[in-house]
Design a protein around this motif. Structure first.
Motif, PDB file in Angstrom:
ATOM      1  N   ASN A   1      95.080  78.872  87.529  1.00  0.00           N
ATOM      2  CA  ASN A   1      94.623  80.472  86.933  1.00  0.00           C
ATOM      3  C   ASN A   1      94.910  80.263  85.258  1.00  0.00           C
ATOM      4  O   ASN A   1      95.075  81.871  84.794  1.00  0.00           O
ATOM      5  CB  ASN A   1      94.598  81.444  87.428  1.00  0.00           C
ATOM      6  N   GLN A   2      96.461  80.076  85.349  1.00  0.00           N
ATOM      7  CA  GLN A   2      96.852  79.647  83.758  1.00  0.00           C
ATOM      8  C   GLN A   2      96.712  78.725  82.800  1.00  0.00           C
ATOM      9  O   GLN A   2      96.477  78.023  83.209  1.00  0.00           O
ATOM     10  CB  GLN A   2      98.149  79.611  84.452  1.00  0.00           C
ATOM     11  N   THR A   3      96.812  79.487  81.938  1.00  0.00           N
ATOM     12  CA  THR A   3      96.407  78.690  80.603  1.00  0.00           C
ATOM     13  C   THR A   3      97.437  78.523  79.323  1.00  0.00           C
ATOM     14  O   THR A   3      97.124  77.486  78.348  1.00  0.00           O
ATOM     15  CB  THR A   3      95.507  79.414  79.508  1.00  0.00           C
ATOM     16  N   GLY A   4      98.357  79.463  79.765  1.00  0.00           N
ATOM     17  CA  GLY A   4      99.336  78.571  78.508  1.00  0.00           C
ATOM     18  C   GLY A   4     100.350  80.039  78.153  1.00  0.00           C
ATOM     19  O   GLY A   4     100.913  81.159  78.947  1.00  0.00           O
ATOM     20  N   TRP A   5     102.028  79.560  78.140  1.00  0.00           N
ATOM     21  CA  TRP A   5     102.883  80.806  78.175  1.00  0.00           C
ATOM     22  C   TRP A   5     103.771  81.285  76.707  1.00  0.00           C
ATOM     23  O   TRP A   5     102.701  80.611  75.544  1.00  0.00           O
ATOM     24  CB  TRP A   5     103.872  79.509  78.921  1.00  0.00           C
ATOM     25  N   ASP A   6     103.902  81.988  76.707  1.00  0.00           N
ATOM     26  CA  ASP A   6     105.539  82.204  75.669  1.00  0.00           C
ATOM     27  C   ASP A   6     106.851  82.365  75.821  1.00  0.00           C
ATOM     28  O   ASP A   6     106.939  83.424  77.164  1.00  0.00           O
ATOM     29  CB  ASP A   6     104.753  83.835  74.862  1.00  0.00           C
ATOM     30  N   TRP A   7     107.280  81.952  75.273  1.00  0.00           N
ATOM     31  CA  TRP A   7     108.489  81.251  75.962  1.00  0.00           C
ATOM     32  C   TRP A   7     109.539  81.763  74.740  1.00  0.00           C
ATOM     33  O   TRP A   7     109.828  81.485  73.099  1.00  0.00           O
ATOM     34  CB  TRP A   7     109.262  80.432  76.076  1.00  0.00           C
ATOM     35  N   PHE A   8     110.759  82.785  75.202  1.00  0.00           N
ATOM     36  CA  PHE A   8     112.347  83.298  74.557  1.00  0.00           C
ATOM     37  C   PHE A   8     113.132  82.851  74.756  1.00  0.00           C
ATOM     38  O   PHE A   8     113.480  82.638  75.894  1.00  0.00           O
ATOM     39  CB  PHE A   8     111.893  84.369  73.994  1.00  0.00           C
ATOM     40  N   SER A   9     113.838  82.333  73.362  1.00  0.00           N
ATOM     41  CA  SER A   9     115.212  82.565  73.901  1.00  0.00           C
ATOM     42  C   SER A   9     116.100  82.785  73.006  1.00  0.00           C
ATOM     43  O   SER A   9     115.995  81.977  71.373  1.00  0.00           O
ATOM     44  CB  SER A   9     115.780  80.624  73.433  1.00  0.00           C
ATOM     45  N   LEU A  10     117.515  83.444  73.323  1.00  0.00           N
ATOM     46  CA  LEU A  10     117.133  84.423  72.708  1.00  0.00           C
ATOM     47  C   LEU A  10     118.769  84.832  72.658  1.00  0.00           C
ATOM     48  O   LEU A  10     119.438  84.917  73.716  1.00  0.00           O
ATOM     49  CB  LEU A  10     117.266  85.877  72.230  1.00  0.00           C
ATOM     50  N   SER A  11     119.336  84.058  71.413  1.00  0.00           N
ATOM     51  CA  SER A  11     121.221  84.259  71.089  1.00  0.00           C
ATOM     52  C   SER A  11     121.614  86.053  70.319  1.00  0.00           C
ATOM     53  O   SER A  11     120.676  85.989  69.256  1.00  0.00           O
ATOM     54  CB  SER A  11     121.609  83.166  70.862  1.00  0.00           C
ATOM     55  N   PHE A  12     121.322  86.747  70.913  1.00  0.00           N
ATOM     56  CA  PHE A  12     122.481  87.619  70.295  1.00  0.00           C
ATOM     57  C   PHE A  12     123.793  87.667  69.591  1.00  0.00           C
ATOM     58  O   PHE A  12     124.236  86.855  69.935  1.00  0.00           O
ATOM     59  CB  PHE A  12     122.430  88.612  71.140  1.00  0.00           C
ATOM     60  N   ASP A  13     123.664  88.709  68.481  1.00  0.00           N
ATOM     61  CA  ASP A  13     125.572  88.385  68.133  1.00  0.00           C
ATOM     62  C   ASP A  13     126.139  89.096  68.595  1.00  0.00           C
ATOM     63  O   ASP A  13     127.980  88.828  68.047  1.00  0.00           O
ATOM     64  CB  ASP A  13     125.053  89.396  66.407  1.00  0.00           C
TER      65      ASP A  13
END
Length: 346
Positions: free
Chosen positions: A226-238
């Motif tokens: 029932n899942q159609t796709g994703w939004d994936w974040f890799s975040l590097s902070f200062d």
């Protein structure tokens, strides 16, 4: 065998990929299934796992040149199995494909490669580490120190990477749950690479430095049907801290999410469904569809309430499996850079 038959024999496995990332929710009968409480074996687990259906070595990098202009880079090798196990030559059920891309503030370049397993054209060796398809290669004595090369019709790059921190295990010690139904993958990352090298673009060579992030993941049914796709974040902070977060979009309009907070020292805290929230703020018309390229991301337990904005909203990957992938800038409660991947936008 005539030329037409040879053509079909070679291309048929790749045609199956055209179903897109939503196909990762199809039945995985006969393949191994990830289980909780994994015990990893390095360096062997940097190599392939042919009893699992899908696997990737996925590297992204945020770069700048001497004038401060920002760039993004992607290098990804995928393994997809038509059946469990492996064999020699053309009897191998393993299919390899790779994506490479470079993003600038004004342009996005992307290309892909394909190969059958068992032919020597593509593969992985764990020690010393080597991942390759044709002349595209990531290699080094260990995964902590590698060189990286790829080329396409309009770009190429030659990079050196060195890890400045430990491997990071996503989810519960590397067991990353993807749905309320229990679908999961094995998932670890190396988010602490320093990277330096040269981009060759239509305007000429550009020397760049920056930070890179490698994701290693394998599974046999990482999505539910029932899942159609994703939004994936890799975040590097200062600050030196980092965060991985994803949400999987479901057909009923709900989301399943997960996140990992990564301290500057490599310590991790995993967060369950609902703790990480990503809300679209602005859409971009790209490749005939509207795609969210500015987001508000929140992880309240860490005080994260940040705006994540694409460097170039047109970072569409017009490949056999199309998707959006590009570098982002972070502002608000936290400042930094990162990468955003979005799949399943029709």
């Amino acid at each position: 065998m005539n030329a037409r038959v040879l053509f079909l024999v070679f291309l048929w496995p790749f045609a199956a990929l055209a179903q897109g990332f939503a196909g990762l929710g199809t039945d995985a009968e006969g393949f191994a299934i990830p289980q909780p409480d994994p015990v990893f074996d390095f360096p062997a687990d940097h190599g392939p796992h042919p009893d699992y259906r899908i696997e990737w070595w996925y590297l992204t990098a945020n770069l700048t040149d001497a004038e401060g202009t920002a760039y993004g880079l992607q290098w990804t090798l995928f393994r997809s199995a038509l059946a469990p196990g492996d064999a020699d030559g053309w009897q191998s059920p393993q299919v390899w494909f790779a994506h490479a891309a470079v993003t600038t503030p004004d342009a996005h370049f992307a290309t892909e490669r394909f190969a059958r397993g068992g032919t020597g054209v593509a593969g992985i060796e764990a020690e010393p580490f080597r991942a390759w398809i044709d002349e595209w290669v990531m290699e080094g004595p260990t995964l902590d120190a590698v060189t990286l090369r790829a080329q396409g019709p309009e770009f190429s790059y030659d990079m050196a990477l060195e890890a400045r921190g430990p491997l990071v295990f996503q989810g519960q010690d590397g067991f990353s749950v993807k749905s309320a139904d229990g679908q999961a993958s094995y998932y670890y990352s190396q988010p602490f690479y320093d990277i330096a090298g040269t981009l060759l673009l239509p305007g000429g060579p550009v020397d760049v430095t920056g930070r890179a992030w490698l994701d290693r993941e394998w599974s046999s049914q990482p999505l539910s049907d029932n899942q159609t796709g994703w939004d994936w974040f890799s975040l590097s902070f200062d600050s030196g801290d980092k965060m991985m977060g994803f949400q999987l979009r479901q057909r009923d309009g709900t989301r399943f999410s997960a996140s990992t907070w990564i301290g500057a020292d490599g310590s991790t805290t995993a967060y369950p469904d609902g703790a990480f929230v990503a809300e679209p703020l602005e859409m971009t018309s790209v490749a005939g569809r509207d795609v969210p390229t500015t987001w508000r991301v929140r992880l309240p337990d860490r005080g994260v309430h940040a705006r994540v904005e694409a460097l170039n909203g047109q970072a569409w990957m017009p490949l056999t499996i199309p998707y959006w992938e590009g570098p982002v800038r972070i502002s608000g409660s936290h400042v930094g850079v990162g990468y955003l991947e979005m799949t399943g936008y029709e």
